[in-house]
Enzyme design. Structure first.
Site, PDB file in Angstrom:
ATOM      1  N   HIS A 181       0.824  -1.216   0.000  1.00  0.00           N
ATOM      2  CA  HIS A 181       0.000   0.000   0.000  1.00  0.00           C
ATOM      3  C   HIS A 181       0.858   1.266   0.000  1.00  0.00           C
ATOM      4  O   HIS A 181       0.327   2.372  -0.058  1.00  0.00           O
ATOM      5  CB  HIS A 181      -1.003  -0.001   1.168  1.00  0.00           C
ATOM      6  CG  HIS A 181      -0.421   0.234   2.525  1.00  0.00           C
ATOM      7  ND1 HIS A 181      -0.179  -0.782   3.418  1.00  0.00           N
ATOM      8  CD2 HIS A 181      -0.050   1.376   3.141  1.00  0.00           C
ATOM      9  CE1 HIS A 181       0.305  -0.266   4.544  1.00  0.00           C
ATOM     10  NE2 HIS A 181       0.397   1.040   4.396  1.00  0.00           N
ATOM     11  N   ASP A 232      -0.110  -7.717   1.406  1.00  0.00           N
ATOM     12  CA  ASP A 232       0.398  -6.341   1.492  1.00  0.00           C
ATOM     13  C   ASP A 232       1.922  -6.361   1.603  1.00  0.00           C
ATOM     14  O   ASP A 232       2.504  -6.114   2.661  1.00  0.00           O
ATOM     15  CB  ASP A 232      -0.230  -5.647   2.703  1.00  0.00           C
ATOM     16  CG  ASP A 232       0.023  -4.150   2.722  1.00  0.00           C
ATOM     17  OD1 ASP A 232       0.493  -3.607   1.700  1.00  0.00           O
ATOM     18  OD2 ASP A 232      -0.251  -3.518   3.767  1.00  0.00           O
ATOM     19  N   SER A 242       4.183   2.508   8.198  1.00  0.00           N
ATOM     20  CA  SER A 242       3.873   1.461   7.230  1.00  0.00           C
ATOM     21  C   SER A 242       5.113   0.992   6.490  1.00  0.00           C
ATOM     22  O   SER A 242       5.972   1.791   6.105  1.00  0.00           O
ATOM     23  CB  SER A 242       2.879   1.983   6.187  1.00  0.00           C
ATOM     24  OG  SER A 242       1.572   1.972   6.680  1.00  0.00           O
TER      25      SER A 242
END
Length: 246
Positions: free
Chosen positions: A67, A111, A192
């Protein structure tokens, strides 16, 4: 749990000037350059700039979250304080962005993403790779941590210095790891793509997970979710080999 991307979005004209060093929820500042595998990512997508983290697993490749995709990505290695012109830092453009083919933006399954650097990172005391686990490698999940330049609170700002926090692994699925630090300790927006690091064989730090998503508010109770790296070891090897021979 709401699936909330943990990236930080900033306007193109906004840098890191004036940001605080008090980031990672309820964590502490890491010893400078104690995590030489850490990578700070600047990602351009349209008119926005995104910040994510990643980690060096090969002199030519960064592992991060899918992402964290964008039209253009620049990697900064060997950093501790992003506001300082540290001699240890290496800034390298990304040549090829390789997200997992089955990545799902809604469920955040798969992911995971590789970034091929435009040129090899120079391995030094401040820039080095981290091991990834074999599928059945024994790991000490009681000794895990996560680090990043993300926020300490929801809607906060990015950190100028790398911060770290201990994480307790609660349970695992086939492709994900669920965990959280004590109290409200944990990762937040901007973290992230960074590694969940646990103790592997011979007490070697090993990247067992990738920061994927967490509660809508970083302070809210609930597990943070990490992509389980060992589940993708064959995919990682295949993509590195294919890109290296291209």
């Amino acid at each position: 749990m709401l699936r909330v991307y943990w990236i930080t979005i900033t306007a193109v004209c906004v840098g890191l000037e004036g940001v605080s060093g008090d980031k990672i929820i309820d964590g502490t500042e890491a010893k400078a350059h104690s995590r030489p595998y850490m990578a700070f990512l600047r990602i351009r997508k349209g008119k926005n700039m995104y910040n994510c983290d990643g980690f060096l697993i090969h002199p030519n490749f960064i592992l991060t979250a899918a992402h964290c995709q964008g039209e253009n990505i620049t990697v900064r290695l060997g950093a501790h304080n992003l506001l300082k012109n540290e001699r240890s830092q290496q800034v390298i453009p990304v040549e090829k962005i390789i997200p997992h083919e089955c990545y799902n933006e809604i469920t955040l399954v798969d992911d995971i993403m590789l970034l091929k650097l435009k040129h090899r990172a120079r391995i030094t005391c401040e820039v080095n790779t981290i091991s990834i686990p074999k599928i059945n490698e024994p790991l000490d999940l009681n000794k895990c941590s996560v680090a990043g330049w993300g926020d300490t609170k929801t809607n906060g700002t990015g950190s100028s210095v790398l911060r770290e926090v201990n994480i307790n692994v609660r349970f695992k699925s086939l492709s994900q790891i669920f965990g959280r630090g004590s109290g409200k300790k944990g990762a937040c927006h901007g973290d992230s793509g960074g590694p969940l690091v646990c103790t592997g064989t011979s007490n070697i730090p090993t990247a067992v997970g990738i920061v994927s998503y967490g509660p809508k508010r970083c302070e809210d109770p609930g597990s943070e979710v990490y992509t389980k790296v060992s589940a993708y070891r064959d995919w990682i090897k295949k993509k590195i080999n294919a890109s290296s021979s291209a």
